[in-house]
Design a protein around this motif. Structure first.
Motif, PDB file in Angstrom:
ATOM      1  N   ILE A 144       0.834  -1.200   0.000  1.00  0.00           N
ATOM      2  CA  ILE A 144       0.000   0.000   0.000  1.00  0.00           C
ATOM      3  C   ILE A 144       0.870   1.252   0.000  1.00  0.00           C
ATOM      4  CG2 ILE A 144      -1.807   1.297   1.189  1.00  0.00           C
ATOM      5  CD1 ILE A 144      -2.732  -1.462   0.181  1.00  0.00           C
ATOM      6  N   ILE A 145       0.615   2.130  -0.955  1.00  0.00           N
ATOM      7  CA  ILE A 145       1.149   3.493  -0.939  1.00  0.00           C
ATOM      8  C   ILE A 145      -0.033   4.400  -0.602  1.00  0.00           C
ATOM      9  CG2 ILE A 145       2.168   5.358  -2.290  1.00  0.00           C
ATOM     10  CD1 ILE A 145       3.441   3.132  -4.056  1.00  0.00           C
ATOM     11  N   PRO A 146       0.009   5.104   0.539  1.00  0.00           N
ATOM     12  CA  PRO A 146      -1.162   5.886   0.940  1.00  0.00           C
ATOM     13  C   PRO A 146      -1.239   7.245   0.253  1.00  0.00           C
ATOM     14  CG  PRO A 146       0.535   6.040   2.618  1.00  0.00           C
ATOM     15  CD  PRO A 146       1.068   5.105   1.561  1.00  0.00           C
ATOM     16  N   GLY A 147      -2.466   7.680  -0.010  1.00  0.00           N
ATOM     17  CA  GLY A 147      -2.717   9.011  -0.536  1.00  0.00           C
ATOM     18  C   GLY A 147      -3.736   9.724   0.334  1.00  0.00           C
ATOM     19  N   PHE A 148      -3.485  10.998   0.615  1.00  0.00           N
ATOM     20  CA  PHE A 148      -4.362  11.783   1.476  1.00  0.00           C
ATOM     21  C   PHE A 148      -4.691  13.102   0.797  1.00  0.00           C
ATOM     22  CE2 PHE A 148      -1.318   9.413   4.115  1.00  0.00           C
ATOM     23  CZ  PHE A 148      -2.185   8.561   4.787  1.00  0.00           C
ATOM     24  N   GLY A 149      -5.968  13.452   0.773  1.00  0.00           N
ATOM     25  CA  GLY A 149      -6.361  14.708   0.168  1.00  0.00           C
ATOM     26  C   GLY A 149      -7.851  14.935   0.320  1.00  0.00           C
ATOM     27  N   VAL A 150      -8.307  16.068  -0.233  1.00  0.00           N
ATOM     28  CA  VAL A 150      -9.728  16.394  -0.261  1.00  0.00           C
ATOM     29  C   VAL A 150     -10.162  16.492  -1.721  1.00  0.00           C
ATOM     30  CG1 VAL A 150     -11.520  18.051   0.364  1.00  0.00           C
ATOM     31  CG2 VAL A 150      -9.621  17.606   1.941  1.00  0.00           C
ATOM     32  N   HIS A 151     -11.021  15.589  -2.129  1.00  0.00           N
ATOM     33  CA  HIS A 151     -11.562  15.504  -3.484  1.00  0.00           C
ATOM     34  C   HIS A 151     -12.521  16.678  -3.718  1.00  0.00           C
ATOM     35  CE1 HIS A 151     -13.955  13.781  -6.784  1.00  0.00           C
ATOM     36  NE2 HIS A 151     -13.041  12.837  -6.923  1.00  0.00           N
ATOM     37  N   PRO A 152     -12.641  17.164  -4.954  1.00  0.00           N
ATOM     38  CA  PRO A 152     -13.546  18.298  -5.196  1.00  0.00           C
ATOM     39  C   PRO A 152     -14.994  18.040  -4.779  1.00  0.00           C
ATOM     40  CG  PRO A 152     -12.749  17.345  -7.270  1.00  0.00           C
ATOM     41  CD  PRO A 152     -11.894  16.801  -6.173  1.00  0.00           C
ATOM     42  N   TRP A 153     -15.427  16.783  -4.774  1.00  0.00           N
ATOM     43  CA  TRP A 153     -16.801  16.495  -4.355  1.00  0.00           C
ATOM     44  C   TRP A 153     -17.023  16.781  -2.875  1.00  0.00           C
ATOM     45  CZ3 TRP A 153     -17.626  10.943  -6.779  1.00  0.00           C
ATOM     46  CH2 TRP A 153     -17.499  11.030  -8.180  1.00  0.00           C
ATOM     47  N   PHE A 154     -15.951  16.883  -2.103  1.00  0.00           N
ATOM     48  CA  PHE A 154     -16.092  17.046  -0.657  1.00  0.00           C
ATOM     49  C   PHE A 154     -15.563  18.391  -0.153  1.00  0.00           C
ATOM     50  CE2 PHE A 154     -15.818  12.497  -1.611  1.00  0.00           C
ATOM     51  CZ  PHE A 154     -17.067  12.108  -1.146  1.00  0.00           C
TER      52      PHE A 154
ATOM     53  N   ARG B  34       4.109  11.652   8.191  1.00  0.00           N
ATOM     54  CA  ARG B  34       4.198  10.481   9.062  1.00  0.00           C
ATOM     55  C   ARG B  34       4.104   9.175   8.271  1.00  0.00           C
ATOM     56  NH1 ARG B  34      -0.217  11.285  12.504  1.00  0.00           N
ATOM     57  NH2 ARG B  34       1.081  12.842  13.527  1.00  0.00           N
ATOM     58  N   HIS B  35       3.258   9.164   7.235  1.00  0.00           N
ATOM     59  CA  HIS B  35       2.984   7.914   6.524  1.00  0.00           C
ATOM     60  C   HIS B  35       3.610   7.867   5.128  1.00  0.00           C
ATOM     61  CE1 HIS B  35       0.317   6.805   9.766  1.00  0.00           C
ATOM     62  NE2 HIS B  35      -0.255   7.982   9.674  1.00  0.00           N
ATOM     63  N   ARG B  36       4.446   8.854   4.827  1.00  0.00           N
ATOM     64  CA  ARG B  36       5.186   8.882   3.561  1.00  0.00           C
ATOM     65  C   ARG B  36       4.235   8.695   2.384  1.00  0.00           C
ATOM     66  NH1 ARG B  36      10.146   4.893   4.134  1.00  0.00           N
ATOM     67  NH2 ARG B  36      10.736   5.956   2.189  1.00  0.00           N
ATOM     68  N   GLY B  37       3.175   9.496   2.379  1.00  0.00           N
ATOM     69  CA  GLY B  37       2.151   9.365   1.344  1.00  0.00           C
ATOM     70  C   GLY B  37       2.310  10.362   0.222  1.00  0.00           C
ATOM     71  N   ILE B  38       1.431  10.223  -0.766  1.00  0.00           N
ATOM     72  CA  ILE B  38       1.306  11.234  -1.804  1.00  0.00           C
ATOM     73  C   ILE B  38       0.056  12.051  -1.507  1.00  0.00           C
ATOM     74  CG2 ILE B  38       2.336   9.598  -3.430  1.00  0.00           C
ATOM     75  CD1 ILE B  38      -0.390   9.761  -4.979  1.00  0.00           C
ATOM     76  N   LEU B  39      -0.057  13.214  -2.139  1.00  0.00           N
ATOM     77  CA  LEU B  39      -1.241  14.039  -1.933  1.00  0.00           C
ATOM     78  C   LEU B  39      -2.265  13.713  -3.009  1.00  0.00           C
ATOM     79  CD1 LEU B  39      -1.256  17.709  -0.747  1.00  0.00           C
ATOM     80  CD2 LEU B  39      -3.107  16.726  -2.093  1.00  0.00           C
ATOM     81  N   GLY B  40      -3.428  13.234  -2.577  1.00  0.00           N
ATOM     82  CA  GLY B  40      -4.473  12.898  -3.519  1.00  0.00           C
ATOM     83  C   GLY B  40      -5.532  12.030  -2.874  1.00  0.00           C
ATOM     84  N   GLU B  41      -6.654  12.147  -3.251  1.00  0.00           N
ATOM     85  CA  GLU B  41      -7.035  12.681  -4.557  1.00  0.00           C
ATOM     86  C   GLU B  41      -7.555  14.100  -4.384  1.00  0.00           C
ATOM     87  OE1 GLU B  41     -10.148  11.480  -8.174  1.00  0.00           O
ATOM     88  OE2 GLU B  41      -9.992  10.241  -6.401  1.00  0.00           O
TER      89      GLU B  41
ATOM     90  N   GLN C  66       0.700  16.457   8.441  1.00  0.00           N
ATOM     91  CA  GLN C  66       1.159  15.419   9.363  1.00  0.00           C
ATOM     92  C   GLN C  66       0.972  14.026   8.771  1.00  0.00           C
ATOM     93  OE1 GLN C  66      -1.009  16.195  12.974  1.00  0.00           O
ATOM     94  NE2 GLN C  66       0.083  18.105  13.391  1.00  0.00           N
ATOM     95  N   MET C  67      -0.177  13.795   8.146  1.00  0.00           N
ATOM     96  CA  MET C  67      -0.437  12.498   7.522  1.00  0.00           C
ATOM     97  C   MET C  67       0.596  12.202   6.438  1.00  0.00           C
ATOM     98  SD  MET C  67      -3.017  10.584   8.505  1.00  0.00           S
ATOM     99  CE  MET C  67      -4.555  10.601   9.407  1.00  0.00           C
ATOM    100  N   LEU C  68       0.842  13.160   5.579  1.00  0.00           N
ATOM    101  CA  LEU C  68       1.781  12.958   4.477  1.00  0.00           C
ATOM    102  C   LEU C  68       3.191  12.690   4.986  1.00  0.00           C
ATOM    103  CD1 LEU C  68       0.477  15.823   2.170  1.00  0.00           C
ATOM    104  CD2 LEU C  68       0.357  13.373   1.668  1.00  0.00           C
TER     105      LEU C  68
END
Length: 264
Positions: free
Chosen positions: A57-67, A90-97, A86-88
């Motif tokens: 798993i590669i995690p992605g964190f973001g706010v989609h335009p629908w939300f 701490r968890h070495r994620g990408i920004l998205g979606e 912090q999420m990005l």
């Protein structure tokens, strides 16, 4: 997981939304899933999936335009930007979606989602991606001109994110070439295709794939169920192979290399 053991990367999916299918993640095929949250409330679900399945798993964190409306209304707390950082980190994620959408409607009201707040929240997220040096995954529907304007403004300010994925690209081949594949922005853009979205108009998708440099092509399932992702990735890979006149083996090899380069 040893990168050499990976069969294929699913660079954009939402399989955290179907817990009943989680067993499929540990299938015999070695698939790495970039699981992307769409709203603040499911960031923790993506973290949980990463904790359970590790390097798959590669995690992605973001706010989609629908939300985005939930940010405006205060349902998403004002601290969301700091929590996203912090999420990005701490968890070495990408920004998205994240991204822009002029077509989708709020199912509760039947109204098209307000557009200007989408633009402002996208700019905020792009700034975070730039400052943290993380890749970003972009959603865009019927708003490619504005998306290009936002990205070109970031380019002019020397604040482009490190790498940028246009996920399930649905615009025209001409827009892709003229708006996104030029200059410094063009050197940072990757373009991803899925059978779920791009299989609807195969001829246009083939023409788009032919516009993208071979080392910037990616594939995704864009699905919510891990049991169906593998077949969808095979279909997307076949679409890329057809468009570039590659064998399936060569297509897989190139797409794996591109995915590794994007995720770093």
């Amino acid at each position: 997981m040893n990168p050499e053991q990976v069969d294929v990367y699913d660079v954009h999916c939402h399989i955290h939304e179907t817990p009943s299918a989680f067993e499929a993640i540990e299938s015999t095929r070695k698939i790495v899933y970039c699981v992307q949250a769409t709203k603040y409330s499911d960031w923790v679900d993506v973290v949980g999936l990463k904790d359970r399945h590790g390097d798959r798993i590669i995690p992605g964190f973001g706010v989609h335009p629908w939300f985005v409306e939930r940010v405006v209304s205060g349902e998403i707390p004002a601290s969301w930007t700091e929590e996203l950082r912090q999420m990005l980190t701490r968890h070495r994620g990408i920004l998205g979606e994240c991204g822009l959408d002029k077509a989708a409607r709020n199912p509760d009201t039947g109204q098209v989602y307000p557009f200007e707040p989408q633009v402002q929240i996208l700019k905020t997220q792009l700034t975070i991606a730039y400052e943290l040096g993380v890749p970003v995954s972009l959603h865009c529907v019927r708003a490619f001109g504005m998306l290009a304007d936002v990205l070109r403004a970031a380019e002019k300010a020397s604040q482009l994110p490190r790498l940028i994925m246009l996920h399930s690209y649905s615009g025209s081949p001409d827009m892709l070439q003229q708006m996104f594949l030029r200059g410094e922005l063009g050197r940072r853009i990757y373009v991803s295709f899925s059978s779920f979205v791009n299989g609807r108009n195969r001829a246009k998708s083939v023409a788009c794939i032919q516009q993208v440099p071979s080392d910037r092509l990616l594939v995704e399932s864009d699905l919510h169920d891990a049991t169906t992702a593998a077949a969808a990735l095979d279909e997307a890979t076949a679409l890329v192979a057809e468009a570039r006149d590659w064998s399936l083996v060569d297509a897989k090899t190139q797409l794996r290399a591109n995915s590794r380069a994007f995720f770093g």
